[in-house]
Write an enzyme that holds these catalytic residues in place. Structure first.
Site: not given
Length: 292
Positions: A113, A208, A180, A229, A148
């Site tokens: 597994r 950004e 950002k 963005d 991410k």
């Protein structure tokens, strides 16, 4: 009794910077074995039993993770005989055999597994990535992944995107600055945020922007890369024309397979896609016993 995990695994000298294969295998197996070990195999499979099987893909996939699967099997049976029939990065049709193995039945069924989970997950990422790469072929744009990723699996997931043909974006918070909206809000302005990064002697400064009027202040302050963005295709074209090659441009935000071609055709240098590691479905891969 918990089965002993062998140290010093070396499946084809597979190595990734920042990734400890021995530790990953050891901790993953420990999670599955717990204190009691594989009680099913211990109860059902005689200690001397042998297992010969084939790992195969039920889907058409881009393969990723076979050396890691091999490491799981070798950790519990160092004498296992393994033949990898394809290589990571290969495109294979549904029904393709990926690996043949023969060894101690208890050990191989215990490792099954963990090995399959890894290959299914990484091949799923590589397969989705290849679809995006092929969709933008000929545009001149390069596909990037993002941060991410599942905590603890970033190096592996970014390896899988490379197998699919993408280029890695930042590996972490340490290898480039990315300014950002929240950084700008705290610093007071884009210009001030970028100036502080420049003063800190950061070489790569990604900024950004989501409006055209933010571009010149970012460039004037020293941005080396602009992340455009959630801009429309029309706005992306305007932004690319304004930047005029002074720094690389990256389209990001909500990019899908059905939209990426038009985005890439705006002339951006890069297109980044979070769903490559965030939403890729696992490939359907199994391990089947074969009578000798």
């Amino acid at each position: 009794m918990t089965q002993q995990v062998q140290a010093g695994i070396d499946p084809g000298a597979f190595a990734l910077p920042g990734f400890d294969l021995d530790r990953f295998v050891r901790e993953t197996l420990a999670e599955d074995l717990g204190v009691a070990g594989d009680i099913t195999s211990a109860a059902v499979i005689p200690a001397e039993a042998r297992f010969t099987g084939v790992m195969d893909s039920r889907d058409a996939i881009i393969v990723a993770g076979l050396p890691i699967a091999e490491a799981f099997f070798r950790a519990l049976d160092p004498d296992v005989e393994i033949e990898c029939l394809v290589t990571d990065g290969d495109r294979v049709a549904a029904g393709t055999d990926l690996m043949r193995l023969s060894g101690k039945a208890r050990a191989l069924l215990t490792a099954e597994r963990s090995a399959l989970n890894t290959v299914q997950h990484l091949s799923g990422i590589a397969t989705m990535t290849r679809g995006y790469v092929e969709r933008i072929a000929g545009t001149g744009a390069t596909l990037l992944d993002t941060r991410k990723t599942i905590p603890g699996l970033r190096v592996l997931e970014k390896y899988a995107t490379r197998m699919g043909g993408a280029r890695n974006h930042r590996m972490g918070l340490w290898d480039a600055a990315m300014i950002k909206d929240n950084h700008v809000a705290v610093a007071g302005s884009i210009g001030e945020a970028v100036r502080r990064a420049v003063s800190a002697h950061i070489e790569n400064i990604i900024v950004e922007v989501d409006r055209i009027d933010q571009i010149e202040p970012a460039l004037a302050a020293g941005a080396t890369h602009l992340l455009l963005d959630n801009m429309s295709v029309a706005l992306l074209r305007e932004a690319v024309a304004l930047v005029n090659g002074r720094v690389p441009t990256e389209a990001s935000g909500g990019v899908r397979l059905d939209t990426i071609r038009a985005i890439a055709e705006t002339g951006v240098t890069f297109v980044s896609v979070g769903r490559l590691t965030q939403s890729a479905p696992a490939a359907d891969i199994g391990l089947d016993f074969q009578a000798e």
